[in-house]
Design a protein around this motif. Structure first.
Motif, short mmCIF file in Angstrom:
data_model
loop_
_atom_site.label_atom_id
_atom_site.label_comp_id
_atom_site.label_asym_id
_atom_site.label_seq_id
_atom_site.Cartn_x
_atom_site.Cartn_y
_atom_site.Cartn_z
N MET A 247 -8.40 6.00 -2.53
CA MET A 247 -8.29 5.12 -1.37
C MET A 247 -9.57 5.24 -0.57
O MET A 247 -9.92 6.34 -0.13
CB MET A 247 -7.08 5.47 -0.51
CG MET A 247 -6.82 4.46 0.57
SD MET A 247 -5.12 4.58 1.16
CE MET A 247 -5.16 3.39 2.50
N VAL B 60 0.85 -1.20 0.00
CA VAL B 60 0.00 0.00 0.00
C VAL B 60 0.88 1.25 0.00
O VAL B 60 0.64 2.19 -0.77
CB VAL B 60 -0.97 -0.01 1.21
CG1 VAL B 60 -1.73 1.31 1.30
CG2 VAL B 60 -1.93 -1.18 1.11
N LEU C 204 1.07 4.18 -2.90
CA LEU C 204 0.86 5.59 -2.59
C LEU C 204 2.08 6.42 -2.96
O LEU C 204 1.95 7.55 -3.46
CB LEU C 204 0.52 5.77 -1.11
CG LEU C 204 -0.82 5.18 -0.67
CD1 LEU C 204 -0.96 5.26 0.85
CD2 LEU C 204 -1.98 5.87 -1.36
N ILE D 143 -3.86 11.49 -4.88
CA ILE D 143 -4.50 10.52 -3.99
C ILE D 143 -5.77 11.17 -3.46
O ILE D 143 -5.72 12.26 -2.89
CB ILE D 143 -3.59 10.13 -2.81
CG1 ILE D 143 -2.26 9.58 -3.31
CG2 ILE D 143 -4.30 9.12 -1.91
CD1 ILE D 143 -1.18 9.49 -2.23
N CYS E 92 -9.08 10.39 -0.93
CA CYS E 92 -9.51 9.49 0.15
C CYS E 92 -11.00 9.67 0.39
O CYS E 92 -11.52 10.79 0.33
CB CYS E 92 -8.75 9.81 1.43
SG CYS E 92 -6.97 9.54 1.32
N ILE F 188 -7.52 1.54 -3.86
CA ILE F 188 -7.10 0.79 -2.66
C ILE F 188 -8.30 0.81 -1.72
O ILE F 188 -8.84 1.87 -1.42
CB ILE F 188 -5.89 1.44 -1.97
CG1 ILE F 188 -4.68 1.47 -2.91
CG2 ILE F 188 -5.56 0.68 -0.68
CD1 ILE F 188 -3.49 2.25 -2.37
N CYS F 189 -8.70 -0.36 -1.26
CA CYS F 189 -9.84 -0.46 -0.34
C CYS F 189 -9.37 -0.99 1.01
O CYS F 189 -8.73 -2.04 1.09
CB CYS F 189 -10.91 -1.38 -0.91
SG CYS F 189 -12.34 -1.55 0.19
#
Length: 183
Positions: free
Chosen positions: A80, A26, A30, A36, A38, A106-107
């Motif tokens: 994410m 991860v 990143l 990114i 969120c 990304i989870c």
């Protein structure tokens, strides 16, 4: 066993070596990302905002979905998200939009078999009770609803930030320099 000792024993599985081993991939994803973004709902969303803030402190181009200044995502970017119980309709919709634009997802989840983590490019599994499993025989925590998962999100994210800080070669002083002065 008093409540504090019981809580500490509940936190340990979420910080086990197999969970922490997931942080490297991860952090690497990143570190390589352009932008990114969120996102999470409810208290999970608060933890995602806390992560976005730390990513910004690291010098990442980090944003919170829903803020007016969140830019579009494209190839090379990451969305994410948190989907503790494995499914939230808003999270699933955003995953589709991000992937349609070429971004990776990304989870973070407690239920890796859920529809949102199954659609993600990378999954960070934090084993903990969420609100989806907080009643009857499914209850595993003394904390209400999804509090155990949310507390572990915060702790795991701080460890992720330390890993990412080292990968990026960012000093604590450089992080502090990115902290707002408008408080």
């Amino acid at each position: 066993m008093d409540l504090a000792d019981r809580l500490l024993s509940e936190l340990r599985p979420g910080l086990a070596p197999d969970v922490l081993a997931q942080l490297g991939p991860v952090a690497e994803a990143l570190a390589q990302a352009g932008r990114i973004a969120c996102y999470g709902v409810g208290r999970e969303g608060l933890m995602m905002k806390a992560l976005a803030m730390r990513l910004y402190h690291l010098g990442c181009d980090a944003h919170v979905v829903g803020d007016m200044t969140t830019p579009p995502l494209a190839a090379g970017d990451i969305l994410m998200v948190s989907a503790g119980p494995g499914e939230f309709s808003t999270v699933a919709a955003l995953v589709g939009v991000a992937q349609g634009a070429g971004a990776r997802v990304i989870c973070v989840t407690a239920e890796p078999g859920g529809t949102v983590p199954q659609a993600a490019d990378l999954v960070l599994h934090i084993p903990a009770q969420t609100m989806a499993a907080d009643q009857g025989t499914a209850t595993t925590s003394i904390l209400p609803m999804g509090s155990l998962y949310e507390a572990l999100m915060f702790l795991v994210f701080e460890l992720l930030v330390l890993d990412l800080r080292d990968r990026l070669g960012i000093t604590p002083e450089a992080m502090r320099a990115n902290h707002t002065n408008l408080e």
